[in-house]
Motif scaffolding. Structure first.
Motif, PDB file in Angstrom:
ATOM      1  N   HIS A  31       0.836  -1.186   0.000  1.00 50.62           N
ATOM      2  CA  HIS A  31       0.000   0.000   0.000  1.00 50.62           C
ATOM      3  C   HIS A  31       0.881   1.251   0.000  1.00 50.62           C
ATOM      4  N   GLY A  67      -5.071  -2.166  -8.268  1.00 53.03           N
ATOM      5  CA  GLY A  67      -5.411  -2.068  -6.857  1.00 53.03           C
ATOM      6  C   GLY A  67      -6.083  -3.348  -6.384  1.00 53.03           C
ATOM      7  N   PRO A  69      -8.265  -5.303  -3.068  1.00 56.70           N
ATOM      8  CA  PRO A  69      -9.277  -4.841  -2.095  1.00 56.70           C
ATOM      9  C   PRO A  69      -8.637  -4.165  -0.889  1.00 56.70           C
ATOM     10  N   SER A  70      -9.272  -3.101  -0.415  1.00 58.91           N
ATOM     11  CA  SER A  70      -8.709  -2.305   0.688  1.00 58.91           C
ATOM     12  C   SER A  70      -8.756  -3.084   1.999  1.00 58.91           C
ATOM     13  N   LYS A  71      -7.731  -2.823   2.820  1.00 58.50           N
ATOM     14  CA  LYS A  71      -7.748  -3.348   4.192  1.00 58.50           C
ATOM     15  C   LYS A  71      -7.570  -2.139   5.096  1.00 58.50           C
ATOM     16  N   ARG A  73      -8.926   0.722   5.016  1.00 51.38           N
ATOM     17  CA  ARG A  73      -8.823   1.911   4.151  1.00 51.38           C
ATOM     18  C   ARG A  73      -7.477   2.016   3.455  1.00 51.38           C
ATOM     19  N   ARG A  75      -5.212   0.497   0.565  1.00 49.88           N
ATOM     20  CA  ARG A  75      -5.335  -0.403  -0.574  1.00 49.88           C
ATOM     21  C   ARG A  75      -3.951  -0.819  -1.069  1.00 49.88           C
ATOM     22  N   TYR A  77      -1.338  -2.361  -3.786  1.00 45.97           N
ATOM     23  CA  TYR A  77      -1.244  -2.384  -5.242  1.00 45.97           C
ATOM     24  C   TYR A  77      -0.319  -3.517  -5.653  1.00 45.97           C
TER      25      TYR A  77
ATOM     26  N   GLU B  19      -7.624   6.130   0.902  1.00 41.91           N
ATOM     27  CA  GLU B  19      -6.295   5.551   1.131  1.00 41.91           C
ATOM     28  C   GLU B  19      -5.233   6.648   1.312  1.00 41.91           C
ATOM     29  N   GLU B 181     -11.888  -1.218  -8.663  1.00 40.26           N
ATOM     30  CA  GLU B 181     -12.158  -1.784  -7.344  1.00 40.26           C
ATOM     31  C   GLU B 181     -12.590  -3.230  -7.494  1.00 40.26           C
TER      32      GLU B 181
END
Lengths: 108, 208
Positions: A31, A67, A69-71, A73, A75, A77, B19, B181
């Motif tokens: 991230h 990208g 999935p976010s962890k 908030r 994300r 790459y 982010e 996403e």
């Protein structure tokens, strides 16, 4: 100087950060903050948040990173296959230039 | 320092805002160099918006945008014609119903403006209110300020009304940042994805 066509050559001032970010992502998905820390450690260059995300957006738009999935908030790459081949080509050219430069320096 | 993220365009903040905010929180106190970097980033995001959608479909978007402009111009021209014709209609005679008729006329033009602006970024109550406000300012009805103008200025009043509509019609609904996403819970591999296979036709051309 004529440059071989590559998708990085159109990035302007974001070309060098792009190489650094791609190099950081080769090892594992990271991230934003982890990329900044890794680049600082490897290259001694501090990527500001604006530069980092402007470059990431360009790389993502060109399909060179993607990208995940976010962890919390954040994300991560991941570099894509296209990003790997582009980075490989770029680093090989840089290596050739460095080798030639060092050889010529040795003759001075 | 995180307030600087507000300088980025809304599309950008939808995609990267959370982010970037998390990163700024994690990074602790930021220096003036980082603030300048954020400012430059915000300027760049406004001048050179990036997305796969925009890069690969720019020409299609431009074509669609031109079509939209032509369509909106024709629409505005038609509205001006209707407006000029409607202003020629006789006003209701003074009396208890005249006030209600004037209010209804304002609401009608407000609804027409809301219909014209329905594909813009404004929500419909705002477009309706805008239409009513435009009518109150530039309309020719009994309750409108425009009715106070001398008659030879009426065409200019209508043109000003149409120009205001045209400007508002350009405020397009912001597009979503597409295709970036992955779905929640999707399996994630640490290895990079290989390139998609090339079409057979392209391979044949390259080999020859």
């Amino acid at each position: 100087m004529q440059r071989s066509p590559s998708e990085l050559s159109g990035l302007g001032r974001f070309e060098e950060p792009a190489v650094l970010i791609l190099t950081s992502l080769v090892e594992e998905p990271r991230h934003g903050y982890a990329i900044v820390k890794d680049v600082e450690q490897v290259a001694g260059v501090h990527l500001g948040p604006g530069t980092l995300y402007a470059t990431l957006a360009r790389l993502e738009a060109r399909g060179l990173v993607e990208g995940l999935p976010s962890k919390d908030r954040r994300r991560p790459y991941r570099i894509t296959g296209a990003g790997l081949s582009l980075l490989r080509g770029r680093l090989e050219r840089m290596e050739a230039i460095a080798r030639t430069g060092l050889r010529r320096l040795a003759q001075v | 320092m995180r307030f600087l993220l507000r300088l980025y365009p809304r599309e950008w903040r939808c995609r990267y805002g959370a982010e970037m905010d998390a990163m700024l929180r994690q990074g602790g106190r930021l220096g003036p160099r980082d603030a300048i970097d954020l400012l430059r980033g915000a300027l760049d995001a406004r001048l050179h918006p990036q997305s796969r959608h925009r890069l690969h479909r720019r020409s299609r978007l431009v074509r669609r945008q031109r079509r939209f402009d032509v369509r909106s111009l024709f629409g505005i021209a038609a509205l001006v014609a209707v407006r000029l014709a409607a202003d020629r209609l006789p006003a209701p005679a003074a009396g208890p119903g005249a006030f209600a008729a004037s209010v209804a006329e304002i609401a009608l033009w407000g609804a027409i403006v809301a219909l014209v602006l329905r594909r813009t970024r404004f929500p419909w109550p705002l477009t309706l209110a805008t239409g009513c406000a435009l009518e109150l300012l530039l309309g020719g009805g009994r309750l409108s300020l425009g009715s106070l103008l001398p008659s030879f200025l009426e065409p200019f009043r209508t043109i000003a009304w149409a120009a205001a509509l045209l400007v508002l019609a350009q405020a397009r609904r912001p597009g979503r940042w597409p295709g970036t996403e992955p779905p929640a819970g999707a399996p994630v591999s640490a290895r990079p994805r290989p390139d998609p296979p090339q079409p057979l036709e392209a391979r044949g051309r390259r080999a020859s």
